[in-house]
Design an enzyme around this catalytic site. Structure first.
Site, mmCIF file in Angstrom:
data_model
loop_
_atom_site.group_PDB
_atom_site.id
_atom_site.type_symbol
_atom_site.label_atom_id
_atom_site.label_comp_id
_atom_site.label_asym_id
_atom_site.label_seq_id
_atom_site.Cartn_x
_atom_site.Cartn_y
_atom_site.Cartn_z
ATOM 1 N N LYS A 160 4.298 0.200 10.163
ATOM 2 C CA LYS A 160 4.316 1.450 9.391
ATOM 3 C C LYS A 160 3.813 2.615 10.230
ATOM 4 C CE LYS A 160 3.532 -0.070 4.674
ATOM 5 N NZ LYS A 160 2.595 0.115 3.560
ATOM 6 N N GLU B 137 0.877 -1.166 0.000
ATOM 7 C CA GLU B 137 0.000 0.000 0.000
ATOM 8 C C GLU B 137 0.914 1.216 0.000
ATOM 9 O OE1 GLU B 137 -2.327 0.761 3.504
ATOM 10 O OE2 GLU B 137 -3.571 2.238 2.469
ATOM 11 N N ARG C 111 5.158 -12.915 9.499
ATOM 12 C CA ARG C 111 6.001 -11.749 9.253
ATOM 13 C C ARG C 111 7.277 -11.877 10.099
ATOM 14 N NH1 ARG C 111 2.612 -7.941 12.108
ATOM 15 N NH2 ARG C 111 2.320 -6.847 10.169
#
Length: 557
Positions: free
Chosen positions: A272, A38, A262
């Site tokens: 983020k 994104e 992850r």
RNA sequence: UGGCCGAUGGUGUAAUGGUAACACAGGACAUUUUGGUUGUCUUAUUCAGGGUUCGAGUCCUUGUCGGCCAACCA
């Protein structure tokens, strides 16, 4: 050769095994993956892992990888991020087949929504977000149907078109899938497909005022691109049921989702949201601050793409929670830089040494290899004079037992130059040593030493007359605790106050020819990369990582 | 007190019913004109109970612990 192949086969991670199986069974003749960032932030080390997986898969097996920006939320997204992401992927050494955007599919997605409505599988809900949340139930209690759930397809079609045409304000209505409000999987309790946002989109501008949610964009985009293996992180595992349901009901290409855990690195953060706060609140100097775990930060710090790819390969891919030691990343970059970085001598904390028996005003040239690991890298000249600098820590008035550097009455080799003997020292009023007096041993010059003297210690040094002052930025871990998320309070409470120290170093002349971004090993001190803040008047170097240091470790015991 | 996923040395990852391995980290020695590099050696491991089996890290079961799921974020 045979054993090598065997080894490689055995090293397949679980996703590679799935891919290999699918290829061997003939399910696919080629595989297609996608990397779907994104554009609302910079890529970090966790993304590097995903990049290596997705692009690595289609490099290793037959197929290709698309770069697809998941830009369905215009409020947080920006083209600045698009550019940085493309730049970082290329720097990592990968190239995508197609540059695509979820927003490219907005028309198609709208059609899909109309199809669902027509089939009685989606409806327009006038509930507020609070009402929707309340009716959703909890993991242990079933939800309740919205009062708008049983509108006719015709009515829904009209309302949805009006939504698209901007007839309603933000948040007043949503399009929801009609599945099952009592479903054991919360995501299947009539998930929202479209919401109203009168916002400017970085690509489609003001064309749309309704935007699809992740669940109604991601899987459909995968399907449109005939992605075979859609790889994401573990937290999306519960979404897979919805992913499959939508593809099934729409009757479109059946992409399949696979999840992996992850990768977490200790002493840093890779969310983020947190990285954005560090930037916005000024704890670091931008997304590419060398302390940041972003790809652009690591690049500026001096990490090479090879070392990051090697790291991703070594940490592997699995489905269990993990906390990877940043020491492994450091190992990878040392290993790479050791082979390719030219050696230079830079004194970071100087003390003056006077070579008492060396003639005044004379400059004698010494020669040293640029890289002992690579003789092809050639030699360089280093000027030697009567006054030189060495590190303060390389002299001790009263040496400990195992100390084999300079001390009164002891000899050391000056790298690439002479053996010197310490005869005396000068102290100031505070008792600090301000000058060390030595004599050099004749016929002991590096490469033409006929003295037969063996010394244990070799020091780096720089001629005081020729020393160039350079700015050196020493970095340490950004956080003082391994796992910020397991600590009390705000994560910023744990920022390491000593994560950056700026000092002046004294460099040999050859360092002045450094190119921007070029990496060096400052002898005995670590690997350093020339920073983009450098200009004609001032050279700036970032410490990438220190050298392995058994001595400091031993001395601390 | 629901569902899903997971648990192998300090860390990360292998072993696909048949000798628990590799790397990093740690330790020791050797080499070295970088206390770097390199080489040799070394410490340390299957969450617990029960079951299936000639044989279980692997399969079944129960439990424990951890992660995720109730954003008009992705």
């Amino acid at each position: 050769m045979i054993t090598e192949e065997k080894k490689e086969e055995k090293n397949l991670n679980f996703i590679e095994e799935i891919v290999e199986g699918d290829l061997q069974s003939g399910k696919y003749t080629q595989i297609i993956t996608r990397f779907p960032p994104e554009p609302n932030g910079y890529l970090h080390i966790g993304h590097a892992s995903s990049i290596c997986l997705n692009f690595g898969l289609t490099k290793k097996f037959q197929g290709y990888t698309n770069l697809r920006f998941d830009d369905t939320n215009p409020v947080t997204e920006d083209t600045e991020y698009v550019e940085s992401i493309k730049n970082d992927i290329r720097w990592m050494g990968f190239e995508w087949e197609n540059e695509l955007y979820a927003s490219d599919y907005f028309d198609k997605l709208y059609e899909f929504a109309v199809t669902l409505i027509s089939k009685g599988l989606a409806y327009v809900d006038d509930s507020t977000s609070e009402e929707i949340a309340t009716l959703k139930g909890t993991p242990t209690e079933p939800g309740k149907d919205s009062p708008y759930r049983n509108r006719t397809a015709e009515e829904n079609l009209v309302l949805f078109e009006e939504m698209k045409n901007g007839a309603f304000p933000d948040g007043s209505r949503t399009l929801r899938a009609k599945i099952d409000m009592a479903h054991i999987n919360m995501l299947m309790r009539d998930p929202i497909l479209y919401r109203i946002k009168h916002a400017h989109h970085h690509r489609t501008g003001d064309k749309w005022c309704i935007y699809p949610m992740y669940d109604f964009a991601h899987g459909q985009s995968d399907s449109i691109e005939t992605v075979t293996h859609s790889i994401c992180t573990l937290e999306f595992a519960p979404h897979r049921e919805l992913y499959d349901w939508l593809i099934e009901q729409l009757g479109i290409y059946p992409s399949q989702q696979y999840e992996f855990a992850r990768r977490n690195l200790n002493y840093t953060v890779t969310s983020k949201r947190k990285l954005l706060r560090l930037v916005q609140e000024g704890h670091v100097n931008g997304w590419n601050d060398p302390r940041m775990p972003t790809i652009s930060g690591l690049r500026r710090r001096g990490y090479t793409p090879e070392s990051i790819r090697d790291f991703c390969e070594r940490i592997g891919v699995a489905r269990r929670e993990n906390m990877i030691d940043v020491g492994l990343l450091e190992f990878c970059v040392r290993e790479d830089l050791n082979k390719i970085a030219s050696r230079r001598m830079v004194v970071l904390d100087p003390v003056k040494v006077l070579i008492t028996n060396f003639p005044e005003g004379v400059t004698e040239m010494c020669h040293s290899e640029n890289n002992p690991e690579d003789m092809g890298a050639g030699m360089r000249e280093i000027p030697f004079t009567k006054e030189i600098f060495i590190e303060k820590e390389d002299f001790m008035e009263v040496p400990s037992k195992k100390y084999f550097r300079l001390a009164p009455g002891k000899m050391v080799r000056l790298k690439g130059a002479y053996i010197i003997l310490c005869n005396d020292m000068i102290k100031n009023e505070e008792g600090e040593i301000t000058e060390v007096h030595c004599s050099y041993v004749e016929n002991s010059k590096s490469g033409q030493d006929t003295t037969g003297i063996n010394v244990k210690g070799t020091l780096h040094w720089v001629s005081a007359l020729h020393a160039a002052e350079v700015e050196v930025r020493l970095y340490d871990r950004l956080f003082s605790v391994e796992d910020v998320s397991s600590e009390e309070g705000d994560f910023q409470d744990y920022i390491n106050p000593k994560s950056l120290e700026i000092i002046t170093g004294y460099a040999e002349p050859a360092l002045l020819e450094a190119k921007e971004g070029e990496s060096f090993q400052f002898l005995r001190k670590g690997y350093f990369a020339k920073d983009s803040d450098s200009n004609a008047a001032r050279l700036v170097f970032n410490r990438t990582v220190t050298l392995r240091d058994n001595w400091t470790k031993a001395a601390e015991k």
